[in-house]
Write a protein that holds these residues in place. Structure first.
Motif, PDB file in Angstrom:
ATOM      1  N   SER A   1      -2.003   4.099   6.630  1.00  0.00           N
ATOM      2  CA  SER A   1      -2.553   4.513   7.921  1.00  0.00           C
ATOM      3  C   SER A   1      -4.004   4.065   8.098  1.00  0.00           C
ATOM      4  CB  SER A   1      -2.445   6.028   8.062  1.00  0.00           C
ATOM      5  OG  SER A   1      -3.111   6.637   6.974  1.00  0.00           O
ATOM      6  N   GLN A   2      -4.687   3.775   6.969  1.00  0.00           N
ATOM      7  CA  GLN A   2      -6.085   3.323   7.079  1.00  0.00           C
ATOM      8  C   GLN A   2      -6.201   1.806   7.035  1.00  0.00           C
ATOM      9  OE1 GLN A   2      -7.488   5.422   3.594  1.00  0.00           O
ATOM     10  NE2 GLN A   2      -6.210   7.083   4.328  1.00  0.00           N
ATOM     11  N   GLN A   3      -5.068   1.120   7.066  1.00  0.00           N
ATOM     12  CA  GLN A   3      -5.089  -0.333   6.928  1.00  0.00           C
ATOM     13  C   GLN A   3      -4.520  -0.983   8.181  1.00  0.00           C
ATOM     14  OE1 GLN A   3      -6.383  -1.894   4.342  1.00  0.00           O
ATOM     15  NE2 GLN A   3      -6.782  -0.013   3.212  1.00  0.00           N
TER      16      GLN A   3
ATOM     17  N   GLU B   1      14.628   4.730  -3.315  1.00  0.00           N
ATOM     18  CA  GLU B   1      14.372   4.340  -4.702  1.00  0.00           C
ATOM     19  C   GLU B   1      12.887   4.544  -4.989  1.00  0.00           C
ATOM     20  OE1 GLU B   1      17.376   0.552  -4.169  1.00  0.00           O
ATOM     21  OE2 GLU B   1      15.236   0.418  -3.738  1.00  0.00           O
ATOM     22  N   MET B   2      12.572   4.866  -6.259  1.00  0.00           N
ATOM     23  CA  MET B   2      11.174   5.041  -6.630  1.00  0.00           C
ATOM     24  C   MET B   2      10.544   3.669  -6.883  1.00  0.00           C
ATOM     25  SD  MET B   2      10.831   8.233  -6.382  1.00  0.00           S
ATOM     26  CE  MET B   2       9.290   8.756  -7.144  1.00  0.00           C
ATOM     27  N   VAL B   3       9.423   3.427  -6.231  1.00  0.00           N
ATOM     28  CA  VAL B   3       8.710   2.153  -6.437  1.00  0.00           C
ATOM     29  C   VAL B   3       7.214   2.468  -6.618  1.00  0.00           C
ATOM     30  CG1 VAL B   3      10.293   0.704  -5.100  1.00  0.00           C
ATOM     31  CG2 VAL B   3       8.385   1.836  -3.934  1.00  0.00           C
ATOM     32  N   TRP B   4       6.522   1.529  -7.261  1.00  0.00           N
ATOM     33  CA  TRP B   4       5.074   1.647  -7.392  1.00  0.00           C
ATOM     34  C   TRP B   4       4.411   1.015  -6.190  1.00  0.00           C
ATOM     35  CZ3 TRP B   4       2.885   4.787 -10.678  1.00  0.00           C
ATOM     36  CH2 TRP B   4       3.547   5.110 -11.870  1.00  0.00           C
ATOM     37  N   ARG B   5       3.409   1.710  -5.670  1.00  0.00           N
ATOM     38  CA  ARG B   5       2.589   1.119  -4.615  1.00  0.00           C
ATOM     39  C   ARG B   5       1.115   1.371  -4.924  1.00  0.00           C
ATOM     40  NH1 ARG B   5       6.221   3.239  -0.088  1.00  0.00           N
ATOM     41  NH2 ARG B   5       7.709   1.566   0.327  1.00  0.00           N
ATOM     42  N   TYR B   6       0.264   0.545  -4.307  1.00  0.00           N
ATOM     43  CA  TYR B   6      -1.175   0.661  -4.524  1.00  0.00           C
ATOM     44  C   TYR B   6      -1.736   1.788  -3.657  1.00  0.00           C
ATOM     45  CZ  TYR B   6      -6.137  -0.515  -4.117  1.00  0.00           C
ATOM     46  OH  TYR B   6      -7.494  -0.459  -4.090  1.00  0.00           O
ATOM     47  N   LEU B   7      -2.419   2.747  -4.292  1.00  0.00           N
ATOM     48  CA  LEU B   7      -2.950   3.870  -3.525  1.00  0.00           C
ATOM     49  C   LEU B   7      -4.419   3.656  -3.164  1.00  0.00           C
ATOM     50  CD1 LEU B   7      -2.418   6.699  -2.332  1.00  0.00           C
ATOM     51  CD2 LEU B   7      -3.087   7.647  -4.538  1.00  0.00           C
TER      52      LEU B   7
ATOM     53  N   ILE C   1      -2.873  -4.887   9.397  1.00  0.00           N
ATOM     54  CA  ILE C   1      -2.478  -6.223   8.953  1.00  0.00           C
ATOM     55  C   ILE C   1      -3.511  -7.259   9.405  1.00  0.00           C
ATOM     56  CG2 ILE C   1      -0.712  -8.024   9.272  1.00  0.00           C
ATOM     57  CD1 ILE C   1       1.387  -5.838   9.088  1.00  0.00           C
ATOM     58  N   ASP C   2      -4.045  -7.080  10.604  1.00  0.00           N
ATOM     59  CA  ASP C   2      -5.055  -8.025  11.111  1.00  0.00           C
ATOM     60  C   ASP C   2      -6.314  -8.040  10.241  1.00  0.00           C
ATOM     61  OD1 ASP C   2      -3.401  -8.761  13.147  1.00  0.00           O
ATOM     62  OD2 ASP C   2      -4.409  -7.553  14.679  1.00  0.00           O
ATOM     63  N   ASP C   3      -6.779  -6.842   9.852  1.00  0.00           N
ATOM     64  CA  ASP C   3      -7.979  -6.773   9.005  1.00  0.00           C
ATOM     65  C   ASP C   3      -7.735  -7.409   7.631  1.00  0.00           C
ATOM     66  OD1 ASP C   3      -9.226  -5.457  11.044  1.00  0.00           O
ATOM     67  OD2 ASP C   3      -9.202  -3.482  10.087  1.00  0.00           O
ATOM     68  N   ILE C   4      -6.569  -7.138   7.084  1.00  0.00           N
ATOM     69  CA  ILE C   4      -6.233  -7.713   5.769  1.00  0.00           C
ATOM     70  C   ILE C   4      -6.206  -9.236   5.883  1.00  0.00           C
ATOM     71  CG2 ILE C   4      -4.439  -7.917   4.002  1.00  0.00           C
ATOM     72  CD1 ILE C   4      -3.554  -5.042   4.797  1.00  0.00           C
ATOM     73  N   GLN C   5      -5.553  -9.697   6.941  1.00  0.00           N
ATOM     74  CA  GLN C   5      -5.441 -11.137   7.191  1.00  0.00           C
ATOM     75  C   GLN C   5      -6.824 -11.784   7.307  1.00  0.00           C
ATOM     76  OE1 GLN C   5      -2.081 -12.403   8.511  1.00  0.00           O
ATOM     77  NE2 GLN C   5      -2.920 -14.281   7.681  1.00  0.00           N
ATOM     78  N   GLU C   6      -7.703 -11.118   8.028  1.00  0.00           N
ATOM     79  CA  GLU C   6      -9.021 -11.686   8.252  1.00  0.00           C
ATOM     80  C   GLU C   6      -9.799 -11.789   6.936  1.00  0.00           C
ATOM     81  OE1 GLU C   6     -11.236  -9.812  11.423  1.00  0.00           O
ATOM     82  OE2 GLU C   6     -13.005 -10.964  10.779  1.00  0.00           O
ATOM     83  N   TRP C   7      -9.765 -10.699   6.161  1.00  0.00           N
ATOM     84  CA  TRP C   7     -10.497 -10.692   4.896  1.00  0.00           C
ATOM     85  C   TRP C   7      -9.904 -11.714   3.917  1.00  0.00           C
ATOM     86  CZ3 TRP C   7     -14.657 -10.331   2.383  1.00  0.00           C
ATOM     87  CH2 TRP C   7     -14.687 -10.077   1.006  1.00  0.00           C
ATOM     88  N   SER C   8      -8.592 -11.742   3.800  1.00  0.00           N
ATOM     89  CA  SER C   8      -7.991 -12.649   2.810  1.00  0.00           C
ATOM     90  C   SER C   8      -8.256 -14.111   3.175  1.00  0.00           C
ATOM     91  CB  SER C   8      -6.502 -12.373   2.627  1.00  0.00           C
ATOM     92  OG  SER C   8      -5.761 -12.860   3.712  1.00  0.00           O
ATOM     93  N   SER C   9      -8.345 -14.407   4.470  1.00  0.00           N
ATOM     94  CA  SER C   9      -8.561 -15.805   4.853  1.00  0.00           C
ATOM     95  C   SER C   9     -10.038 -16.203   4.793  1.00  0.00           C
ATOM     96  CB  SER C   9      -7.986 -16.075   6.246  1.00  0.00           C
ATOM     97  OG  SER C   9      -8.647 -15.264   7.181  1.00  0.00           O
ATOM     98  N   GLN C  10     -10.933 -15.210   4.750  1.00  0.00           N
ATOM     99  CA  GLN C  10     -12.365 -15.535   4.622  1.00  0.00           C
ATOM    100  C   GLN C  10     -12.750 -15.914   3.201  1.00  0.00           C
ATOM    101  OE1 GLN C  10     -14.695 -12.215   5.901  1.00  0.00           O
ATOM    102  NE2 GLN C  10     -14.072 -12.415   8.032  1.00  0.00           N
ATOM    103  N   CYS C  11     -11.864 -15.636   2.251  1.00  0.00           N
ATOM    104  CA  CYS C  11     -12.186 -15.855   0.844  1.00  0.00           C
ATOM    105  C   CYS C  11     -11.267 -16.913   0.267  1.00  0.00           C
ATOM    106  CB  CYS C  11     -11.977 -14.574   0.044  1.00  0.00           C
ATOM    107  SG  CYS C  11     -12.946 -13.192   0.667  1.00  0.00           S
ATOM    108  N   LYS C  12     -11.799 -17.617  -0.748  1.00  0.00           N
ATOM    109  CA  LYS C  12     -10.952 -18.501  -1.536  1.00  0.00           C
ATOM    110  C   LYS C  12     -10.739 -17.784  -2.857  1.00  0.00           C
ATOM    111  CE  LYS C  12      -9.316 -22.455  -3.132  1.00  0.00           C
ATOM    112  NZ  LYS C  12      -8.346 -23.365  -2.542  1.00  0.00           N
TER     113      LYS C  12
ATOM    114  N   TYR D   1       0.852  -1.189   0.000  1.00  0.00           N
ATOM    115  CA  TYR D   1       0.000   0.000   0.000  1.00  0.00           C
ATOM    116  C   TYR D   1       0.887   1.239   0.000  1.00  0.00           C
ATOM    117  CZ  TYR D   1      -4.674  -1.896   1.014  1.00  0.00           C
ATOM    118  OH  TYR D   1      -5.885  -2.512   0.930  1.00  0.00           O
ATOM    119  N   ALA D   2       0.434   2.273  -0.705  1.00  0.00           N
ATOM    120  CA  ALA D   2       1.141   3.558  -0.661  1.00  0.00           C
ATOM    121  C   ALA D   2       1.110   4.088   0.770  1.00  0.00           C
ATOM    122  CB  ALA D   2       0.483   4.545  -1.616  1.00  0.00           C
TER     123      ALA D   2
END
Ligand SMILES: [Zn+2]
Ligand SMILES: [Zn+2]
Length: 176
Positions: free
Chosen positions: A62-64, A129-135, A66-77, A56-57
């Motif tokens: 700041s709005q994310q 270094e310049m990198v791309w991130r998801y905004l 890791i626990d929430d991401i983990q929960e959502w990703s594991s609820q889905c196949k 994430y950018a």
């Protein structure tokens, strides 16, 4: 194992280069937003919330959590990623690029599709270094496409990343 992102390459030769080597490569990220998109989908499929969070950018982190991401990703196949179009080009110095994609996944006994027009931002990593991130992204569609009954063949069998020889019923496969 074929890479979940749908590149038809093996995981090792595809998104693992970024996901598995994230730390030893000093946060090296894919050079194009489309690759970053693919690797983020793969990280969802493999339930790697740390990688998703790190891609994430800064403004979005700041709005994310890791626990929430983990929960959502594991609820889905996570079944399939479809890239519809991308403004992603090499040697593009602009600050933002866009990728429109659909993620197909099983959630709550349904096949779901989330289609999004996402925005990626070029910014500096901790090594300057310049990198791309998801905004962020505009969600164009987010709905259950089809209900799955317990006795039907599990839909995951129709997707490339499942190489099971014996077709299993949904209730013995991805159902929870
Ligand atoms: Zn991949
Ligand atoms: Zn299944």
């Amino acid at each position: 194992m074929l890479c979940p992102c749908g590149s038809k390459q093996s995981y090792v030769n595809c998104c693992a280069q970024y996901i598995e080597k994230f730390i030893e490569n000093n946060n090296r990220l894919p050079e194009l937003p489309e690759q970053l998109m693919r690797s983020r989908f793969t990280a969802y499929a493999l339930n790697n919330a740390h990688y998703i969070f790190a891609t994430y950018a800064k403004a979005s982190q700041s709005q994310q959590s890791i626990d929430d991401i983990q929960e959502w990703s594991s609820q889905c196949k996570w079944l399939e990623l479809i890239i519809h179009n991308t403004s992603s080009r090499e040697s593009d110095e602009s600050e933002y690029q866009f990728v429109e994609f659909s993620a197909i996944f099983i959630h709550d006994n349904s096949i779901c599709e989330m289609r999004e027009h996402s925005r990626f931002k070029r910014e500096k990593n901790s090594h300057n270094e310049m990198v791309w991130r998801y905004l962020d992204g505009n969600i164009l569609k987010n709905e259950a496409v089809k209900h799955i009954s317990r006795n039907e063949t599990c839909p995951c069998q129709n997707y490339f990343n499942k190489q099971s020889r014996k077709a299993k019923k949904y209730k013995h496969c991805c159902a929870r």
